[in-house]
Design a protein around this motif. Sequence first.
Motif, PDB file in Angstrom:
ATOM      1  N   VAL A 168      49.458  67.418  85.575  1.00 29.46           N
ATOM      2  CA  VAL A 168      49.551  67.623  87.021  1.00 29.46           C
ATOM      3  C   VAL A 168      48.344  66.954  87.652  1.00 29.46           C
ATOM      4  O   VAL A 168      47.200  67.297  87.353  1.00 29.46           O
ATOM      5  CB  VAL A 168      49.587  69.125  87.383  1.00 29.46           C
ATOM      6  N   HIS A 169      48.595  65.971  88.515  1.00 26.65           N
ATOM      7  CA  HIS A 169      47.515  65.180  89.116  1.00 26.65           C
ATOM      8  C   HIS A 169      47.513  65.381  90.624  1.00 26.65           C
ATOM      9  O   HIS A 169      48.551  65.242  91.280  1.00 26.65           O
ATOM     10  CB  HIS A 169      47.709  63.691  88.787  1.00 26.65           C
ATOM     11  N   ALA A 170      46.360  65.686  91.203  1.00 24.18           N
ATOM     12  CA  ALA A 170      46.234  65.888  92.643  1.00 24.18           C
ATOM     13  C   ALA A 170      45.824  64.591  93.323  1.00 24.18           C
ATOM     14  O   ALA A 170      44.846  63.950  92.925  1.00 24.18           O
ATOM     15  CB  ALA A 170      45.207  66.977  92.940  1.00 24.18           C
ATOM     16  N   GLY A 171      46.580  64.194  94.333  1.00 23.01           N
ATOM     17  CA  GLY A 171      46.214  63.030  95.132  1.00 23.01           C
ATOM     18  C   GLY A 171      45.151  63.398  96.147  1.00 23.01           C
ATOM     19  O   GLY A 171      44.586  64.490  96.120  1.00 23.01           O
ATOM     20  N   CYS A 177      50.772  56.985  99.577  1.00 20.87           N
ATOM     21  CA  CYS A 177      51.000  57.280  98.160  1.00 20.87           C
ATOM     22  C   CYS A 177      52.353  57.938  97.914  1.00 20.87           C
ATOM     23  O   CYS A 177      52.713  58.199  96.768  1.00 20.87           O
ATOM     24  CB  CYS A 177      49.875  58.142  97.597  1.00 20.87           C
ATOM     25  N   GLY A 178      53.109  58.187  98.974  1.00 19.52           N
ATOM     26  CA  GLY A 178      54.497  58.589  98.797  1.00 19.52           C
ATOM     27  C   GLY A 178      55.369  57.406  98.396  1.00 19.52           C
ATOM     28  O   GLY A 178      56.483  57.592  97.893  1.00 19.52           O
ATOM     29  N   GLU A 188      46.548  55.579  88.538  1.00 20.86           N
ATOM     30  CA  GLU A 188      45.711  54.803  87.614  1.00 20.86           C
ATOM     31  C   GLU A 188      44.245  54.795  88.025  1.00 20.86           C
ATOM     32  O   GLU A 188      43.400  54.221  87.325  1.00 20.86           O
ATOM     33  CB  GLU A 188      46.229  53.365  87.527  1.00 20.86           C
ATOM     34  N   GLY A 189      43.936  55.423  89.169  1.00 19.48           N
ATOM     35  CA  GLY A 189      42.550  55.493  89.611  1.00 19.48           C
ATOM     36  C   GLY A 189      42.160  54.433  90.605  1.00 19.48           C
ATOM     37  O   GLY A 189      40.981  54.313  90.966  1.00 19.48           O
ATOM     38  N   ARG A 190      43.134  53.657  91.081  1.00 16.79           N
ATOM     39  CA  ARG A 190      42.840  52.621  92.065  1.00 16.79           C
ATOM     40  C   ARG A 190      43.205  53.098  93.466  1.00 16.79           C
ATOM     41  O   ARG A 190      43.824  54.136  93.652  1.00 16.79           O
ATOM     42  CB  ARG A 190      43.607  51.342  91.723  1.00 16.79           C
ATOM     43  N   LEU A 206      53.544  52.487  85.446  1.00  7.58           N
ATOM     44  CA  LEU A 206      52.250  53.085  85.143  1.00  7.58           C
ATOM     45  C   LEU A 206      51.656  52.443  83.897  1.00  7.58           C
ATOM     46  O   LEU A 206      52.317  52.368  82.853  1.00  7.58           O
ATOM     47  CB  LEU A 206      52.430  54.599  84.941  1.00  7.58           C
ATOM     48  N   TYR A 207      50.423  51.969  84.008  1.00 12.19           N
ATOM     49  CA  TYR A 207      49.736  51.291  82.899  1.00 12.19           C
ATOM     50  C   TYR A 207      50.580  50.136  82.342  1.00 12.19           C
ATOM     51  O   TYR A 207      50.579  49.865  81.139  1.00 12.19           O
ATOM     52  CB  TYR A 207      49.384  52.277  81.778  1.00 12.19           C
TER      53      TYR A 207
END
Length: 450
Positions: A168-171, A177-178, A188-190, A206-207
């Motif tokens: 679970v990743h929080a924006g 980002c939708g 990816e951290g960008r 992704l990646y």
Amino acid sequence: MNSSEKAPLTPVLTKRWLSPQSWRLHTYEKLEGYTAVRKALSASPEQVVQMVKDAGLRGRGGAGFPSGVKWGFMPSDEAKPHYLVINADEGEPGTCKDIPLMMADPHALIEGCIIAAYAMRSHHCFIYIRGEALHPMRRLYAAVREAKQAGYLGHDILGSGFDLEMTVHAGAGAYICGEETALLDSLEGRRGQPRLKPPFPAASGLYAAPTTVNNVETIATVPSIINGGSEWFRAMGSEKSPGPKIYSVSGHVERPGQYEAPLGTTLRELLEMCGGMKDGVPLKFWTPGGSSTPLFTAEHLDVPLDFEGAAEAGSMLGTTAVQVFNETVSVPWAVMKWTQFYEHESCGKCTPCREGTFWLAQVLERMVDGRGSEEDIDTLLDVCDNIGGRSFCALGDAAVSPIQSGIKYFRDEFLALCESNRPEPAGAAESPESAQGSDSQAAQPVGAQA
């Protein structure tokens, strides 16, 4: 047939929402929870994909693309890791269906993720949730822990040999980002900015690995399809847009909230469920799917709110964020507020959106302030033409939709804001002597306070 003669609607997606502690694993398991995943894991991935295709499930995030077809784009070989990404970055103005779903029934999303990941041979699922949604985020974290402790996530799920990890990743609260590729960049951290397509995520996501991005409601619908079957699912909704849908009804209605109904339900029927217009003030305009969809008026009360019906009437179903406005609301003012939102949320990557939303907001602010001209209306439409279809992603198209449709249906309101069409104030034809010394007041914009 009037509403009293209709069969009562049977909830599918929201059936557990009012149960005591509906977000807990023990409640979910008592109410058919995690029975669908057992059926899915006993079938082949291809059979699960085919069942979703046969059911006709379409993406609930706005575009309405057939979910089974989207899953089928994932390569069958596992030369690279496969990823399933859930778009829970709910930021469309008026949309509020995914957050209550994750609050009330997070295990439905998790079970849907397991089934979808199995069907696409993915062993890692990411749920990208909006950063401001702190409470549902905590519910989701707790539900993932419960599911893992019960053996529904992790290594060798239910003895099937299938492994799945869930993150679970929080924006950070960016509307852009939708958009699925901006979401992937953020994950990816960008910086969250849309990517050029092709390549599409199914080929390089992704990646740079095969990835499928699905909406929360889409995936939470999957367990009911596995349990009920494709024919049962198709019995609801319309032929091309089958199944149930959560309609987020807000604005000037007596009981705003989430209303589950079959796709194809009309606003007239939704207003009956909501108790009608607030205080009996008549309807003026509304959005079928959030501010990024062209406006509808009172003449569109009986438009079927499915993907085809909304499109044929000149709008889009979008996220079914039904925002209802009564006759007290100024259309130019509402359009201006939406445009200011899009100006603020533009990522700035492409010129049409970055510059265009700025100028649209400037012109609308001037008009609402009473300092507009008739030429401003043509300028707005011209700028809209230079943004729509020319921006890097769909944010540009979203920004121009309320303006174009607002002018189409309510042009007179925009004209009334133009200086040449405003009636002269009382006492304007005063003598030159009485007007002396009043230059500083005359120079103030309309509506300015002394």
